[in-house]
Design a protein around this motif. Structure first.
Motif, short mmCIF file in Angstrom:
data_model
loop_
_atom_site.label_atom_id
_atom_site.label_comp_id
_atom_site.label_asym_id
_atom_site.label_seq_id
_atom_site.Cartn_x
_atom_site.Cartn_y
_atom_site.Cartn_z
N UNK A 199 0.94 -1.26 0.16
CA UNK A 199 -0.01 0.01 0.30
C UNK A 199 0.62 1.31 -0.12
N UNK A 200 2.16 1.06 -0.03
CA UNK A 200 2.99 2.34 0.37
C UNK A 200 3.28 2.82 -0.88
N UNK A 201 3.73 4.10 -1.15
CA UNK A 201 4.20 4.90 -2.36
C UNK A 201 5.25 5.84 -1.74
N UNK A 202 6.30 5.69 -2.76
CA UNK A 202 7.28 6.92 -2.35
C UNK A 202 8.39 6.97 -3.71
N UNK A 203 8.67 8.19 -3.80
CA UNK A 203 9.74 8.32 -4.68
C UNK A 203 11.29 7.51 -4.35
N UNK A 204 11.96 7.50 -5.53
CA UNK A 204 13.26 7.00 -5.03
C UNK A 204 13.97 7.80 -4.05
N UNK A 222 21.19 5.87 -4.81
CA UNK A 222 19.81 6.10 -5.01
C UNK A 222 19.09 4.73 -4.71
N UNK A 223 18.22 4.73 -3.58
CA UNK A 223 17.65 3.45 -3.33
C UNK A 223 16.08 3.71 -4.12
N UNK A 224 15.96 2.54 -5.13
CA UNK A 224 14.66 2.46 -6.11
C UNK A 224 13.87 1.52 -5.55
N UNK A 225 13.94 0.85 -4.51
CA UNK A 225 13.05 -0.18 -3.93
C UNK A 225 13.30 -0.15 -2.57
N UNK A 226 12.13 -0.77 -1.82
CA UNK A 226 12.57 -1.25 -0.49
C UNK A 226 12.09 -2.71 -0.19
N UNK A 227 12.36 -3.38 0.66
CA UNK A 227 12.21 -4.73 0.63
C UNK A 227 11.58 -5.13 2.09
N UNK A 228 10.95 -6.51 1.92
CA UNK A 228 10.45 -7.13 3.37
C UNK A 228 11.64 -8.18 3.45
N UNK A 229 12.36 -8.37 4.67
CA UNK A 229 13.36 -9.40 4.65
C UNK A 229 13.15 -10.05 6.04
N UNK A 230 13.31 -11.55 5.67
CA UNK A 230 13.20 -12.42 6.80
C UNK A 230 14.69 -12.56 7.22
N UNK A 264 20.85 -15.40 14.76
CA UNK A 264 21.81 -16.32 15.14
C UNK A 264 22.59 -16.60 14.16
N UNK A 265 22.22 -16.17 12.87
CA UNK A 265 22.76 -16.75 11.73
C UNK A 265 22.99 -15.42 10.80
N UNK A 266 24.28 -15.38 9.79
CA UNK A 266 24.22 -14.18 8.93
C UNK A 266 23.45 -14.53 7.64
N UNK A 267 22.01 -14.63 7.93
CA UNK A 267 21.40 -15.00 6.69
C UNK A 267 19.98 -14.21 6.63
N UNK A 268 19.85 -13.53 5.32
CA UNK A 268 18.81 -12.60 5.02
C UNK A 268 17.85 -13.48 3.92
N UNK A 269 16.73 -13.24 3.96
CA UNK A 269 15.83 -14.10 2.66
C UNK A 269 14.83 -12.87 2.29
N UNK A 270 14.84 -12.49 1.22
CA UNK A 270 13.99 -11.57 0.57
C UNK A 270 12.64 -12.07 0.46
N UNK A 271 11.40 -11.51 1.12
CA UNK A 271 10.26 -12.25 0.93
C UNK A 271 9.63 -11.32 -0.26
N UNK A 272 9.67 -10.00 -0.27
CA UNK A 272 9.10 -9.36 -1.51
C UNK A 272 9.79 -7.91 -1.69
N UNK A 273 9.54 -7.13 -2.65
CA UNK A 273 10.39 -5.98 -2.96
C UNK A 273 9.26 -5.14 -3.77
N UNK A 274 9.16 -3.79 -3.55
CA UNK A 274 8.27 -3.00 -4.09
C UNK A 274 8.93 -1.74 -4.58
N UNK A 275 8.89 -1.22 -5.93
CA UNK A 275 9.82 -0.33 -6.38
C UNK A 275 9.23 1.24 -5.85
N UNK A 276 10.36 1.87 -5.70
CA UNK A 276 10.02 3.28 -5.23
C UNK A 276 9.86 4.17 -6.46
N UNK A 277 8.68 4.61 -6.94
CA UNK A 277 8.38 5.18 -8.25
C UNK A 277 7.90 6.73 -8.21
N UNK A 278 7.71 7.08 -7.09
CA UNK A 278 7.05 8.50 -6.78
C UNK A 278 5.62 8.49 -6.99
#
Length: 199
Positions: A91-96, A173-181, A185-199
């Motif tokens: 639901x979120x909108x933002x420019x880069x 310049x960040x052009x997207x934001x991500x939901x990360x799992x 206790x570990x150096x491990x990130x899993x990207x669940x989804x990503x959304x573009x920053x389009x303005x």
């Protein structure tokens, strides 16, 4: 260091739960992630500081990020929480966002060596508020604190280092934001989804 989350206790659906501290388990958060060239620049800074101050902490090269807002820590990641967070992110909108970190410092409570700065703070704060409102509408507790300091953690170490200006700011310049799992206790990130920053 990620921004310290608030302790909301249990809620009916388990959304945003943090009733105990998990040494292992799952963390969910929204973040910006730097491009490869910025990761390499940050890695070089971390290596320089490790040598200069005899730090033993290892750089977090595979998980470099800028936390926007924390969702929750869980012994096991609930599917309904992931679904609600996905709804909030959509639901979120933002420019880069033009990010720029020009200082290096230590966050004492977290024993974290971080880079930080004011470049991009205002638009990132607006994005954070949007996500916080959307999360609340999706059933999460209120999670927008006033002490927001955008930063990127390079490594963790017990030794103190002085705050200093970087010779060359870390910028992109960040052009997207991500939901990360994150697997705690570990150096491990899993990207669940990503959304573009389009303005």
């Amino acid at each position: 260091m990620n921004q310290m989350p608030l302790d909301f206790g249990d809620d009916k659906n388990g959304l945003g739960r943090r009733s105990e501290s998990y040494a292992s388990g799952d963390r969910l958060f929204f973040a910006l992630c730097p491009p490869d060239a910025v990761e390499q620049q940050a890695a070089a800074i971390a290596d320089d500081y490790r040598r200069a101050f005899s730090l033993s902490g290892m750089p977090r090269l595979t998980t470099l990020h800028v936390t926007i807002i924390w969702v929750g820590d869980y012994a096991r990641l609930p599917e309904d929480v992931v679904f609600a967070a996905l709804q909030a992110g959509a639901t979120v909108e933002s420019a880069p966002i033009a990010m720029s970190f020009d200082r290096i410092m230590r966050f004492p409570q977290a024993r974290a060596l971080v880079i930080c700065g004011e470049g991009g703070r205002k638009p990132l704060t607006r994005l954070r508020v949007q996500l916080g409102v959307s999360m609340h509408n999706a059933g999460f507790p209120h999670n927008i604190g006033g002490n927001f300091k955008p930063h990127m953690t390079l490594l963790y170490d017990r030794k103190a280092v002085p705050t200093a200006a970087l010779d060359t700011p870390v910028s992109w310049t960040a052009s997207e934001f991500l939901l990360i799992h994150s697997v705690l206790g570990k150096t491990e990130h899993r990207i669940i989804d990503r959304w573009p920053l389009l303005g």
